[in-house]
Design a protein around this motif. Structure first.
Motif, PDB file in Angstrom:
ATOM      1  N   ALA A   1       0.830  -1.214   0.000  1.00 50.60           N
ATOM      2  CA  ALA A   1       0.000   0.000   0.000  1.00 50.60           C
ATOM      3  C   ALA A   1       0.855   1.251   0.000  1.00 50.60           C
ATOM      4  CB  ALA A   1      -0.921  -0.003   1.220  1.00 50.60           C
ATOM      5  N   ASN A   2       1.933   1.249   0.765  1.00 57.09           N
ATOM      6  CA  ASN A   2       2.812   2.416   0.831  1.00 57.09           C
ATOM      7  C   ASN A   2       3.379   2.761  -0.539  1.00 57.09           C
ATOM      8  OD1 ASN A   2       2.500   2.860   3.584  1.00 57.09           O
ATOM      9  ND2 ASN A   2       4.204   1.526   4.133  1.00 57.09           N
ATOM     10  N   ALA A   3       3.794   1.735  -1.267  1.00 60.56           N
ATOM     11  CA  ALA A   3       4.336   1.971  -2.612  1.00 60.56           C
ATOM     12  C   ALA A   3       3.245   2.482  -3.548  1.00 60.56           C
ATOM     13  CB  ALA A   3       4.947   0.684  -3.158  1.00 60.56           C
ATOM     14  N   ALA A   4       2.051   1.899  -3.435  1.00 65.71           N
ATOM     15  CA  ALA A   4       0.956   2.287  -4.328  1.00 65.71           C
ATOM     16  C   ALA A   4       0.568   3.743  -4.139  1.00 65.71           C
ATOM     17  CB  ALA A   4      -0.251   1.381  -4.094  1.00 65.71           C
ATOM     18  N   VAL A   5       0.497   4.186  -2.882  1.00 63.30           N
ATOM     19  CA  VAL A   5       0.094   5.567  -2.609  1.00 63.30           C
ATOM     20  C   VAL A   5       1.071   6.546  -3.244  1.00 63.30           C
ATOM     21  CG1 VAL A   5      -0.182   7.316  -0.813  1.00 63.30           C
ATOM     22  CG2 VAL A   5      -1.212   5.063  -0.521  1.00 63.30           C
ATOM     23  N   PHE A   6       2.385   6.290  -3.086  1.00 64.48           N
ATOM     24  CA  PHE A   6       3.342   7.259  -3.615  1.00 64.48           C
ATOM     25  C   PHE A   6       3.580   7.109  -5.112  1.00 64.48           C
ATOM     26  CE2 PHE A   6       4.112   9.164   0.397  1.00 64.48           C
ATOM     27  CZ  PHE A   6       4.480  10.446   0.024  1.00 64.48           C
ATOM     28  N   LYS A   7       3.069   6.059  -5.701  1.00 67.84           N
ATOM     29  CA  LYS A   7       3.004   6.020  -7.166  1.00 67.84           C
ATOM     30  C   LYS A   7       1.965   7.032  -7.640  1.00 67.84           C
ATOM     31  CE  LYS A   7       2.940   4.437 -11.469  1.00 67.84           C
ATOM     32  NZ  LYS A   7       4.041   4.625 -12.426  1.00 67.84           N
ATOM     33  N   LEU A   8       0.924   7.241  -6.822  1.00 66.59           N
ATOM     34  CA  LEU A   8      -0.180   8.113  -7.209  1.00 66.59           C
ATOM     35  C   LEU A   8       0.102   9.594  -6.973  1.00 66.59           C
ATOM     36  CD1 LEU A   8      -3.150   5.978  -5.807  1.00 66.59           C
ATOM     37  CD2 LEU A   8      -2.257   6.055  -8.144  1.00 66.59           C
ATOM     38  N   VAL A   9       1.028   9.926  -6.062  1.00 67.53           N
ATOM     39  CA  VAL A   9       1.276  11.340  -5.744  1.00 67.53           C
ATOM     40  C   VAL A   9       1.743  12.129  -6.962  1.00 67.53           C
ATOM     41  CG1 VAL A   9       2.684  12.944  -4.402  1.00 67.53           C
ATOM     42  CG2 VAL A   9       1.632  10.968  -3.278  1.00 67.53           C
ATOM     43  N   PRO A  10       2.851  11.752  -7.628  1.00 69.42           N
ATOM     44  CA  PRO A  10       3.253  12.541  -8.809  1.00 69.42           C
ATOM     45  C   PRO A  10       2.267  12.415  -9.964  1.00 69.42           C
ATOM     46  CG  PRO A  10       4.651  10.590  -8.551  1.00 69.42           C
ATOM     47  CD  PRO A  10       3.822  10.693  -7.312  1.00 69.42           C
ATOM     48  N   LYS A  11       1.472  11.345  -9.989  1.00 68.49           N
ATOM     49  CA  LYS A  11       0.474  11.186 -11.049  1.00 68.49           C
ATOM     50  C   LYS A  11      -0.639  12.216 -10.911  1.00 68.49           C
ATOM     51  CE  LYS A  11      -2.989   7.940 -12.811  1.00 68.49           C
ATOM     52  NZ  LYS A  11      -3.517   6.560 -12.746  1.00 68.49           N
ATOM     53  N   TYR A  12      -1.114  12.422  -9.703  1.00 63.82           N
ATOM     54  CA  TYR A  12      -2.248  13.312  -9.489  1.00 63.82           C
ATOM     55  C   TYR A  12      -1.857  14.756  -9.188  1.00 63.82           C
ATOM     56  CZ  TYR A  12      -5.551   9.444  -9.555  1.00 63.82           C
ATOM     57  OH  TYR A  12      -6.330   8.378  -9.947  1.00 63.82           O
ATOM     58  N   VAL A  13      -0.606  14.977  -8.755  1.00 66.30           N
ATOM     59  CA  VAL A  13      -0.184  16.349  -8.448  1.00 66.30           C
ATOM     60  C   VAL A  13       1.168  16.616  -9.108  1.00 66.30           C
ATOM     61  CG1 VAL A  13      -0.171  18.063  -6.592  1.00 66.30           C
ATOM     62  CG2 VAL A  13      -1.183  15.823  -6.170  1.00 66.30           C
ATOM     63  N   PRO A  14       1.268  16.499 -10.428  1.00 65.68           N
ATOM     64  CA  PRO A  14       2.560  16.653 -11.097  1.00 65.68           C
ATOM     65  C   PRO A  14       3.139  18.053 -11.016  1.00 65.68           C
ATOM     66  CG  PRO A  14       0.793  16.568 -12.711  1.00 65.68           C
ATOM     67  CD  PRO A  14       0.182  16.234 -11.383  1.00 65.68           C
ATOM     68  N   GLU A  15       2.267  19.062 -10.854  1.00 67.92           N
ATOM     69  CA  GLU A  15       2.747  20.437 -10.822  1.00 67.92           C
ATOM     70  C   GLU A  15       3.244  20.862  -9.450  1.00 67.92           C
ATOM     71  OE1 GLU A  15      -0.236  19.272 -10.931  1.00 67.92           O
ATOM     72  OE2 GLU A  15      -1.798  20.725 -10.425  1.00 67.92           O
ATOM     73  N   ALA A  16       3.045  20.045  -8.427  1.00 66.51           N
ATOM     74  CA  ALA A  16       3.475  20.402  -7.068  1.00 66.51           C
ATOM     75  C   ALA A  16       3.820  19.143  -6.294  1.00 66.51           C
ATOM     76  CB  ALA A  16       2.377  21.192  -6.359  1.00 66.51           C
ATOM     77  N   VAL A  17       4.762  18.376  -6.818  1.00 62.96           N
ATOM     78  CA  VAL A  17       5.123  17.097  -6.202  1.00 62.96           C
ATOM     79  C   VAL A  17       5.660  17.299  -4.787  1.00 62.96           C
ATOM     80  CG1 VAL A  17       6.611  15.071  -6.372  1.00 62.96           C
ATOM     81  CG2 VAL A  17       5.605  16.049  -8.427  1.00 62.96           C
ATOM     82  N   GLY A  18       6.509  18.313  -4.616  1.00 66.48           N
ATOM     83  CA  GLY A  18       7.074  18.564  -3.295  1.00 66.48           C
ATOM     84  C   GLY A  18       6.014  18.883  -2.263  1.00 66.48           C
ATOM     85  N   GLY A  19       5.078  19.752  -2.628  1.00 67.98           N
ATOM     86  CA  GLY A  19       4.008  20.112  -1.706  1.00 67.98           C
ATOM     87  C   GLY A  19       3.125  18.931  -1.368  1.00 67.98           C
ATOM     88  N   ALA A  20       2.735  18.159  -2.399  1.00 66.46           N
ATOM     89  CA  ALA A  20       1.892  16.984  -2.166  1.00 66.46           C
ATOM     90  C   ALA A  20       2.625  15.952  -1.318  1.00 66.46           C
ATOM     91  CB  ALA A  20       1.472  16.370  -3.499  1.00 66.46           C
ATOM     92  N   THR A  21       3.913  15.784  -1.592  1.00 64.48           N
ATOM     93  CA  THR A  21       4.717  14.866  -0.798  1.00 64.48           C
ATOM     94  C   THR A  21       4.755  15.304   0.654  1.00 64.48           C
ATOM     95  OG1 THR A  21       6.106  14.293  -2.696  1.00 64.48           O
ATOM     96  CG2 THR A  21       7.030  13.890  -0.519  1.00 64.48           C
ATOM     97  N   GLY A  22       4.850  16.617   0.860  1.00 68.74           N
ATOM     98  CA  GLY A  22       4.849  17.140   2.224  1.00 68.74           C
ATOM     99  C   GLY A  22       3.560  16.833   2.956  1.00 68.74           C
ATOM    100  N   TRP A  23       2.411  17.109   2.306  1.00 65.47           N
ATOM    101  CA  TRP A  23       1.119  16.837   2.942  1.00 65.47           C
ATOM    102  C   TRP A  23       0.913  15.350   3.201  1.00 65.47           C
ATOM    103  CZ3 TRP A  23      -0.637  20.819   5.169  1.00 65.47           C
ATOM    104  CH2 TRP A  23      -0.686  22.086   4.562  1.00 65.47           C
ATOM    105  N   VAL A  24       1.124  14.547   2.168  1.00 68.37           N
ATOM    106  CA  VAL A  24       0.872  13.108   2.303  1.00 68.37           C
ATOM    107  C   VAL A  24       1.878  12.472   3.265  1.00 68.37           C
ATOM    108  CG1 VAL A  24       0.755  10.901   1.078  1.00 68.37           C
ATOM    109  CG2 VAL A  24      -0.142  12.972   0.008  1.00 68.37           C
ATOM    110  N   GLY A  25       3.161  12.787   3.064  1.00 69.82           N
ATOM    111  CA  GLY A  25       4.178  12.198   3.924  1.00 69.82           C
ATOM    112  C   GLY A  25       4.130  12.737   5.332  1.00 69.82           C
ATOM    113  N   GLY A  26       3.804  14.035   5.476  1.00 64.68           N
ATOM    114  CA  GLY A  26       3.789  14.646   6.801  1.00 64.68           C
ATOM    115  C   GLY A  26       2.563  14.297   7.599  1.00 64.68           C
TER     116      GLY A  26
END
Length: 439
Positions: free
Chosen positions: A358-383
C-alpha cells in the motif's frame, strides 16, 4: 546525444538518476532508523523512570512528531531549492538530537539528574530532535521523483522507500544485542557514528536533479528547457508556499493523506509499539520481541515496497492500493482476535504485506495526481499521513489502560477502521481515473 553531452559539460552538471536514487536511499535509511529510537530501549528506561503504559506510548511516539510534521515544510522546500541542502540539514539536526540523547542516557544511568520528570522531558526533547531524520522521507521522495520519468517512478520510489524503510526493522532487531554487548550509551554511540558516516556519504554523492543544478546557472526558462532535453519530466513550481497551496487545493491529495496515515504512519507506529505488544501481551523476551518486530514485521513491510512499486507500475496504483488495503484489514482483524503467538505472527505477516504494498501504491499516485506540485503533495501526504506514527501508539496504549490486558488486541481496531476507509478511497480514485480517461 551531442546536445546532452554539451549541456552536461558546459554547465558542470553532476549526478544521474542512478546516483540520485542511491544517495536519496542512503540518506533516508540513515534518518529513518530513528523510528526505532525508543521501541526497544524503552524497556530499559521505563523501570528506571517509573513510566506507566501511557507515558511509554508517548515516549516511543515522540520521534515521529518532528518526523511527521517537518515533512510538510521540508518536502515543499525541495521544490524551491532542491533536495541536497534540505536533506543535509535534516541529517545534521538528527545528529544533534542523537548527541543530546546520549548525554541524557548517560546522565540517567549515572544519576547525574535526580528528577525523573526532567529525565523524561529531556528524552522527549532530544527524541523529537533526532526524529527530524525521519522527515527525510518527504524530501527524499521529492528528490528522487525529480530524477525519474513518470513511467519509472513506481520502481524508483518503491526501491527508495523499500530499502530506506528497512532501517527501523534492522535496528529494532539488532538493538537488543547491541544493548547487551555495548550497553545503553554504547549502543546509541555506535548508532551516532553510523548516522554521521551516512551523512558524509550523502554529502559526497548526492546531487540535485538537472533542473535545480541548471537554474543556479541560467534563468528559469532556459533551465526548464535544458532539463527536459536531459530527460527530466517533472518541473517544480519553484515556491514552497505555492507548492503546498496548489497541492492542498486538489482533493485527491487528502484522500492520499488518509490512506497513508494508516499504511505508513501505521507502519511507524507498529515498529515502535510491537516490542511492547510482544513482551507485555504474549510474554516474549526482549530479544525475541526485537526479532519479531524488526524482521518479521518491519523489514518485511519495508521490502514489500519494492515489488509494490513494480506492481503499481504494471497494474496501476489505484488497483494495487485497493487490494493491499483489503489485505491490511484482514491482518488487523486477525490481530484483534488473537491471543496466541502463532495467530499473532500470522496476522503480523499479513499486515506487513498489505501495508508495504500500500505504501508503494500511494506514492506512485502522488506525482500522477499532483505533477505540478510534487514537493508540496509529498509534504502533505508524507507529513500528515505519517502522523499515524505519532497518534496510534498512545491510542493503542489507551486501549490497554481502559480494557486491561485484552486492550493489546482490541487496539488493532484502529487499523481495521482506517484500512476499510482506505479501500473506499482507493475505489474513488480508481473511478476518477476511469472517468478522467473517458472510459
Amino acid at each position: 546525444m551531442p546536445r546532452r553531452k554539451e549541456i552536461l559539460e558546459r554547465y558542470g552538471i553532476r549526478g544521474s538518476p542512478t546516483t540520485g536514487l542511491i544517495a536519496g536511499t542512503v540518506a533516508f535509511f540513515a534518518g529513518f532508523a530513528a523510528v526505532a529510537l525508543f521501541g526497544i530501549t524503552v524497556h530499559t528506561v521505563a523501570p528506571l523512570l517509573h513510566l506507566n503504559i501511557v507515558e511509554v506510548g508517548w515516549l516511543v511516539a515522540i520521534p515521529l512528531v518532528t518526523g511527521a510534521l517537518l515533512r510538510i515544510p521540508f518536502g515543499a522546500l525541495v521544490d524551491n531549492v532542491g533536495g541536497r541542502r534540505i536533506i543535509l540539514t535534516q541529517l545534521i539536526i538528527a545528529v544533534v538530537g542523537m548527541i543530546g540523547l546520549i548525554l541524557t542516557l548517560h546522565a540517567i544511568l549515572t544519576g547525574a539528574v535526580t528528577s525523573h520528570v526532567l529525565d523524561y522531558a529531556l528524552l522527549m526533547l532530544f527524541g523529537a530532535v533526532a526524529g527530524t531524520g525521519i522527515s527525510t522521507f518527504a524530501s527524499g521522495i521529492a528528490y528522487v521523483s525529480y530524477w525519474f520519468p513518470q513511467k519509472r517512478q513506481g520502481f524508483a520510489l518503491g526501491a527508495f522507500a523499500g530499502f530506506g524503510n528497512a532501517a527501523p526493522g534492522i535496528f529494532t532487531a539488532i538493538l537488543p544485542y547491541a544493548l547487551a554487548s555495548l550497553g545503553l550509551v554504547g549502543a546509541y554511540t555506535a548508532w551516532l557514528v553510523f548516522l554521521v558516516v551516512m551523512t558524509v556519504i550523502f554529502a559526497v554523492i548526492g546531487y540535485d536533479a538537472y533542473y535545480f543544478q541548471l537554474v543556479r546557472r541560467v534563468n528559469r526558462d532556459n533551465a526548464v528547457g535544458m532539463a527536459k532535453e536531459l530527460g527530466e519530466e517533472l518541473i517544480p513550481s519553484g515556491s514552497a508556499v505555492k507548492s503546498l497551496g496548489e497541492s492542498a487545493r486538489i482533493w485527491r491529495t487528502w484522500l492520499l493523506v488518509v490512506m497513508y496515515f494508516i499504511s505508513f504512519g501505521g507502519f511507524e507506529a507498529l515498529t515502535e509499539w510491537l516490542p511492547t505488544y510482544w513482551t507485555n501481551y504474549l510474554s516474549l523476551s526482549i530479544a525475541m520481541a526485537g526479532l519479531m518486530t524488526g524482521i518479521v514485521y518491519s523489514l518485511l513491510t519495508a521490502l514489500m515496497r519494492v515489488p509494490g512499486g513494480w506492481f503499481s507500475d504494471k497494474w496501476g496504483g489505484e488497483k494495487v492500493a485497493i487490494v493491499s488495503y483489503v489485505v491490511l484489514v484482514v491482518g488487523s482483524v486477525i490481530m484483534m482476535l488473537s491471543h496466541t503467538f502463532t495467530l499473532s505472527a500470522i496476522g503480523t505477516i499479513i499486515m506487513a504485506i498489505g501495508m508495504g504494498i500500500a505504501n508503494a501504491a500511494v506514492f506512485k499516485l502522488v506525482p500522477k495526481y499532483v505533477p505540478e506540485a510534487v514537493g508540496g503533495a509529498t509534504g502533505w501526504v508524507g507529513g500528515l499521513g505519517s502522523a499515524g506514527g505519532l497518534l496510534i501508539p498512545p491510542a493503542m496504549a489507551a486501549f490497554v489502560a481502559i480494557y486491561g490486558h485484552v486492550g493489546y488486541a482490541l487496539g488493532f481496531i484502529i487499523y481495521t477502521v482506517f484500512g476499510a476507509l482506505s479501500v473506499i478511497f482507493g475505489i474513488i480514485l480508481y473511478s476518477y481515473e476511469r472517468r478522467h480517461k473517458g472510459h
